[in-house]
Every structure is written in C-alpha cells, then in structure tokens.
Motif scaffolding. Structure first.
Motif, PDB file in Angstrom:
ATOM      1  N   SER A  90     -16.722   7.959   0.063  1.00 49.29           N
ATOM      2  CA  SER A  90     -15.296   8.108  -0.206  1.00 49.29           C
ATOM      3  C   SER A  90     -14.907   9.563  -0.053  1.00 49.29           C
ATOM      4  CB  SER A  90     -14.976   7.627  -1.628  1.00 49.29           C
ATOM      5  OG  SER A  90     -13.626   7.829  -1.946  1.00 49.29           O
ATOM      6  N   THR A 125       0.846  -1.199   0.000  1.00 47.94           N
ATOM      7  CA  THR A 125       0.000   0.000   0.000  1.00 47.94           C
ATOM      8  C   THR A 125       0.882   1.250   0.000  1.00 47.94           C
ATOM      9  OG1 THR A 125      -0.104   0.338   2.402  1.00 47.94           O
ATOM     10  CG2 THR A 125      -1.637  -1.284   1.449  1.00 47.94           C
ATOM     11  N   ASN A 182      -9.325   2.254   3.358  1.00 48.16           N
ATOM     12  CA  ASN A 182      -8.532   3.372   2.853  1.00 48.16           C
ATOM     13  C   ASN A 182      -8.027   4.186   4.036  1.00 48.16           C
ATOM     14  OD1 ASN A 182      -7.328   5.195   1.103  1.00 48.16           O
ATOM     15  ND2 ASN A 182      -9.138   5.428  -0.189  1.00 48.16           N
ATOM     16  N   ASN A 240       0.295   3.581   2.432  1.00 43.53           N
ATOM     17  CA  ASN A 240      -0.185   4.132   3.695  1.00 43.53           C
ATOM     18  C   ASN A 240       0.916   4.524   4.682  1.00 43.53           C
ATOM     19  OD1 ASN A 240      -2.770   3.679   2.743  1.00 43.53           O
ATOM     20  ND2 ASN A 240      -2.965   1.691   3.728  1.00 43.53           N
TER      21      ASN A 240
END
Length: 739
Positions: free
Chosen positions: A422, A331, A376, A333
C-alpha cells in the motif's frame, strides 16, 4: 485542501496468509503459548509509522509529541526522511495547551489546529479549532464545539458547521457570516451529513469551496420525516440518558437532500435542481472556478449521474450517466486534469478499472484492462502523464502498487509482487512510502521513488518477528476449495503439533459481506492471534471467502443481489461439509463465528446447516435486514416492500425453531449501527421456539464492543470458554470414547 492528520495516510494491514500447501509443516520452534491478556495488552502489536501528511514539494509533516507532552507539527524531507523544521509547537502557544489534529491550507502558510474533541458517530466529532499563521506565529480562535473547519483557497476565510448551520469566519475583515439559519437537531442539517450518509457513503463534511473562493456549495438534509431511533445509555448516573437520532431503516423515509450554492459577494443562497434522484453522495469542484460536479444516485443505487453545476447560472447538465444491473459503488477517485478531462473508475466491463473521459462525458480510453480489480487509485502526475494505482493483478490475495501511462501504455510494478503493498504518495507523486506485509513478514515501511526504486527501509518490525519466534505460531496455509462451481480462496490454521491421523474440531471464521475480503496475504490482526491461541488448544481454524465477497469481478460479487445471506450461507455450509470429509476434521464438532455481517452469517449457518454445524458465535449480528439502514441494505436488497421474500427467507429470526446446536449471541446496547433490537428480536424468536442459548449483552458499547477497561479481554474470554466447552472438550471426549 490537505487532509487532517487524524485521517491516516498510512494504514496498517491486518490479517494473515501464506502460500504453503495444506500439507506444509510448521517451521515454528517456539514453545510459549499465546494468552488472551497478551493479545489485548498490545504484546503483539506491530510498530507503525506516524500518520504522515504529504506537503507541497518533496516534503511531508508529522504530528509529534515530546517527553513533556508538547505537540508539534514537524516538516521532513522525503529524499532523506530527516526533519527539516518544526512548523508549530504547542510549547510556543500560550493560549493552547496542546492540539491533536492539524490541517494545512493549500499553500501551507496557515494551519487549523484542533483540540477538545467530542465524538458524535463513527467518523464525526466536534472540537475547538484555531487558525495559526506560520509567518507571524499568530493564533486565532475559529470556534468551540464546531465541525469540519475548512480554509478558503484565498486563505482569508474558514467555513465550518455548528448547531446544524454553516458559518464563515472572515479573518481579513474580522467578521462572522452565518450562511444558514434553519438548522435544528433531528430536523434540518446544513453542511454536515446525516447518520446514514456518514456511515454508508463515508463522509462528514458536506460543503466545498470553489477554487476562486467566491462560492460555497453545500448539502442540506431535511430529516424531519425520517423515523427516529432511540437508545438508553446506562452510564454511571442514577438515571440513564437517551440517545435519540434519525435512522432510516430499509424501506423507510430518507432525508430529503438538496444542493445549494452560496455566493459570498451578495450573500445569497440558491437551490440547485438536479432532476430526479434519491442521494447526493459526492460534490467536488472541477478545475473551472464556476463548475461544480455533483454526483447523484437513484434509490436502487444502480443509476449514477455526474452533473455539471454552473454556479453563475445556478443550473446543471448531466456530464456522465452510468447504470448497472445491480449497484454502483461510490469512491473518491474522480480526478480532474488541467484540461478538465477526468479520471474515473468503474466496473463497466465486469472488473473495476480506470477510465479517462473528456469534459463532455465522452470516453477517451480505458486505461487499465484485465480480469483483475483496481483496488486503489493514488493519483495522476501531469508532468509524466502517469497514473499510480493498486491492484490484485498478481492474484486476488495479493496487492501491488503500479504506474501506467494516461494512454494505458508502459505499465510497471513498483512494489513487491506478492503480499499486501500500500502506497502513501507525496503530493507531487515523486515518492511514496510503501507498507508491505505477508502472512510471515510483519509490516515493513520503505521509501520508494515513483519509478519503483526502493531507497530506504524506514521501519521493519524485526523485533516483533524475533519475539514471535518464541511462540507456538501456526502458519496460515493457503489454498482454494471448489464449492458450488467456484474456486473459493481459503486459509487454514492447524495446531503446531498437527497429526494427520487425529481428528480435530474445526472453527470457521468469516465476514462474507458484499465486496469484502478476509482471505488475504497480509500480517496478523488480533483475531489471527486468537485463532492461533485456539489452534494451540487443539483446534483447526478455517476461513473461506464465498460468493459475494470481493476482488474477483462484479459477477462474483453481485451474485448475491436481492438475496443477502442465501448464496453466502450455502457456500459456508457446503464448505464445512466438504472439509468434514477430510480424515483430520472431527465432523461432529464444527463451529462458525463472525461479527456484524459475519454474525448474521454464523447465525444462519447454524440454523440452516444444523446437520454440519454444532456451534456458532454471533457478535453484533443483523438478524433481519428490515432493521438495517436504507443506503446499505437497499443497495443490495431493494426495499422490503419490493423484495419481501429476499428479506424474510434469509432472516434467521424466521428459522429460530431450527436451532439444535450451541449458540452464543453477543451485542452492545449502545450500538448505533446494528441496533441491539436485532438481537432482542432473535432472542424473542428463540424463546417462542423454546430453544436454549447463551447471550452476552454488553451495556453501552457500540458496534466494535471495545470501549472501557478489559472490554475486549472479557468478551474474548467468554468466546474462548464457549469454544473450549462446546467444541474442543467435546471433541476430546469423543476421541477418548472412540479410543
């Protein structure tokens, strides 16, 4: 560095669901029927917000085009959503007719403007790029046919790639430095990823500036020994062109990827040792000017290491080592806080959650917890010590936006509880634009404060909803179905005039790839309108997310490890048989279709489930994982040399002799992802088994089979005719005979 506008900050969710029971009645009163022409001419397209780029402070920018064709970068206020100023317009640039992308430097005093793009692969392209100074309004050419230009943090230089080499243009000295000189097509790539990294690790630029602009870290790909794949591109000329590129198939040689550090003061490059590894899927500078974090994976992708690379000493130590019995997803992140402690997401407890570590790799705390997935990670506000994220904690078919303290306390839902939500946050995380939709509500774009207060509706697609009221639209009825001991998410679309006393043919749609999701409470995509069109013609359409799909925990997702296509196919076959027990399903006329992994699935389902499936459509299918790339395939299957049975026992090629039903095979000859070789081998196996089938080979089209006038319309017309002939008409004839 801000992301270019061509990387959309907002994504339009597609799909469709609702929470009605199976026996719910359709409330549609429309009489118009959906046509293929309307699906593909944009009649049902939802309005979207222009992709916005969050700026410093409470501002964002948009790329706009006026009635004269001039493009501009305009600045807006988050609090009012009103335009504040025009930062640059092509109307004022004598040397540039227009531009189609822009990127700010860190302090937003300069921009990189891009034009004349040439597509390379799915995410990569070259183009002509200029540097624009906001204060002086001066425009300077960076280069033509270059890739991924990137400002240095001191705003004096731009690094970019061209011809597989890296260059640095120093505007303060009006000089050009060639960092590497050994770049060569299909041999050595500097600073840009190879095909398989771009496709499977999802990034193209493989170089990063240090925060003090003294170092440029980059990856070097030596693909000299990687096997070459070639495709003939028919085109419109007398002789075809040949596209030749390096493509490592499962079990074959990967590029040798190494990390290098270029020092600008003395113009030297040093190779950094990272121990034993196969892949370097990410590099990122920490908040320490001299410490780069390099991520490595072994070939199985179940042993991940974060390395602290000291640019001063050209040395590295391991910061964090994470292992998994199956694989570890990559990812973006990783987030460093001011003290260089960092945020990290992991499935270490069986579900994807957010963790906080110190700069020695010691766990400080697990921030989110529960039998649900974080889907997310949006960012961390240091002032409020608050993290923002998206998750499915209100059910795996829904997604909500949340905030939570760094200490794991004070969790708060900021968006709607149901449907798909989102967020596109401002840089300072004070505001976000929420994109919300459900199966019955088209996308609504709304401005929210970071505390979850809805401030203003930006766009609501009310006209689209009103327009669709005139059509025979069937709702998606959501439920679960227990198959092989698991409650699987399912949606069903019935004809508007559904009669429970009548038996309808059924078409199952699925993708089924690892971690995927098709059953979600979100607005329509093009396939949903096609499925509704089929329902108008007297068909029931069903979608079921079986084992191996996502958002239900690591065990549910990773049960398919080393056996792609085994449990997934078993679930689709078992589900078809269970649904066939319902009185309103015509058990003799059940079909299945899918694209890519879904095409692999539908082919296997028809061959291995010939006692229940009579028809299948496979678009761009993998037919043997031996033909697919290393990174994706070996993540789930290991290598063919180590797991031959896993590859061969789940390959439809080896079951061609079991074909009894109607089979349509579709593939684009220009597919650089799932090569047409897959379908050609399947065709040969069917010929050798003396089996009849239908095929549709589409010249030069890539994996999406969309380029060119009427390509998708033509394809879906073909598929519609196939479904009508082999399922709907056959079912109607059977009903007439029984009647």
């Amino acid at each position: 560095m801000k992301k270019s506008i061509i990387l959309a900050a907002l994504t339009l969710f597609i799909g469709c669901t609702n929470n009605k029971s199976e026996t719910a009645k359709n409330t549609s009163t429309g009489t118009k029927e959906i046509t293929l022409e309307e699906i593909w001419d944009g009649t049902f397209s939802a309005e979207r917000m222009n992709a916005l780029n969050s700026m410093n402070g409470d501002f964002y920018s948009l790329l706009n085009r006026d009635e004269n064709g001039n493009t501009s970068v305009d600045k807006y206020s988050y609090s009012t959503l009103e335009k504040v100023e025009t930062i640059v317009s092509s109307a004022d640039l004598k040397d540039l007719d227009g531009f189609s992308s822009y990127t700010f430097n860190d302090d937003e005093t300069k921009l990189i403007l891009g034009t004349q793009f040439k597509k390379i692969f799915r995410r990569s392209f070259s183009g002509t790029f200029y540097a624009y100074d906001v204060a002086s309004k001066k425009l300077s050419l960076i280069g033509k046919d270059i890739q991924e230009p990137l400002f240095s943090p001191d705003n004096k230089k731009v690094a970019y790639a061209k011809g597989n080499n890296i260059y640095i243009k120093d505007f303060s000295k009006n000089s050009l430095i060639q960092v590497t000189k050994d770049g060569k097509k299909n041999s050595i790539i500097n600073g840009i990823t190879d095909w398989v990294y771009e496709e499977e690790f999802g990034f193209v630029r493989a170089f990063e500036w240090s925060k003090n602009s003294r170092y440029l870290a980059f990856l070097r790909f030596d693909e000299s020994d990687v096997p070459t794949f070639s495709m003939d591109i028919v085109g419109k000329e007398l002789y075809p062109d040949q596209q030749v590129f390096k493509y490592p198939k499962a079990g074959e040689k990967n590029a040798d990827v190494t990390l290098h550090m270029y020092t600008l003061t003395n113009r030297t490059t040093k190779k950094i040792s990272l121990g034993d590894y196969e892949y370097i899927p990410r590099i990122k500078w920490s908040n320490n000017d001299a410490i780069l974090i390099a991520t490595t994976l072994n070939r199985y992708q179940n042993n991940l290491k974060l390395h602290k690379v000291n640019a001063l000493r050209s040395s590295s130590t391991v910061l964090l080592n994470e292992t998994d019995k199956a694989y570890i997803d990559i990812t973006d992140n990783l987030t460093f806080l001011t003290d260089n402690s960092f945020i990290w997401t992991s499935e270490r407890d069986g579900f994807n959650h957010i963790y906080h570590y110190d700069f020695n790799g010691n766990l400080i705390n697990q921030i989110t917890k529960g039998d649900w997935e974080v889907t997310n990670y949006y960012g961390f506000n240091p002032t409020k010590k608050t993290i923002y994220y998206q998750s499915v904690e209100n059910g795996s078919t829904n997604r909500g936006v949340y905030s939570i303290g760094l200490d794991g306390q004070n969790k708060k839902l900021l968006s709607n509880k149901v449907g798909q939500n989102s967020a596109a946050f401002s840089t300072n995380l004070n505001y976000f634009i929420n994109t919300f939709s459900t199966s019955e509500i088209p996308p609504i774009y709304s401005l929210y404060s970071a505390e979850g207060e809805m401030l203003k509706v930006v766009k609501d697609n009310a006209e689209l909803k009103e327009q669709l009221a005139d059509y025979k639209m069937s709702p998606k009825e959501f439920s679960t179905i227990n198959i092989n001991g698991n409650d699987l998410n399912m949606w069903m679309i019935k004809p508007v005039d559904f009669d429970k006393n009548k038996a309808y043919p059924m078409l199952m749609f699925q993708y089924s790839g690892p971690g995927s999701q098709q059953v979600a409470n979100r607005w329509n995509g093009t396939n949903d309108y096609w499925h509704n069109m089929l329902a108008q013609k007297g068909m029931i359409v069903v979608c079921i997310d079986g084992r191996g799909t996502g958002l239900k925990g690591a065990d549910f997702k990773k049960v398919t490890q080393k056996e792609l296509g085994k449990f997934e196919v078993e679930d689709q076959i078992a589900a078809a048989k269970k649904l066939a027990e319902r009185s309103y399903i015509d058990k003799d006329n059940i079909g299945i279709w899918g694209w890519s992994f879904g095409g692999f699935m539908s082919t296997n389902a028809l061959l291995k489930g010939s006692d229940i499936f009579s028809t299948a459509i496979a678009v761009a299918p993998v037919t043997s994982w031996r033909f697919y790339d290393t990174v994706y395939t070996e993540r789930y299957m290991q290598t063919p040399q180590e797991n031959a049975s896993g590859y061969d026992e789940n390959s439809p090629i080896n079951y061609a002799d079991k074909l009894e039903g109607n089979y349509l095979l579709v593939h684009g000859t220009g597919d650089d992802n799932v090569h047409v070789q897959n379908s050609m081998r399947m065709i040969n196996a069917l010929i050798e088994a003396n089996k009849q089938f239908d095929m549709f080979i589409v010249p030069d089209r890539t994996h999406g089979i969309y380029k060119g006038a009427n390509t998708r319309l033509n394809l879906y017309t073909k598929m519609t005719n196939f479904v009508e002939e082999h399922l709907i008409e056959k079912s109607n004839k059977t009903t007439e005979i029984k009647g």
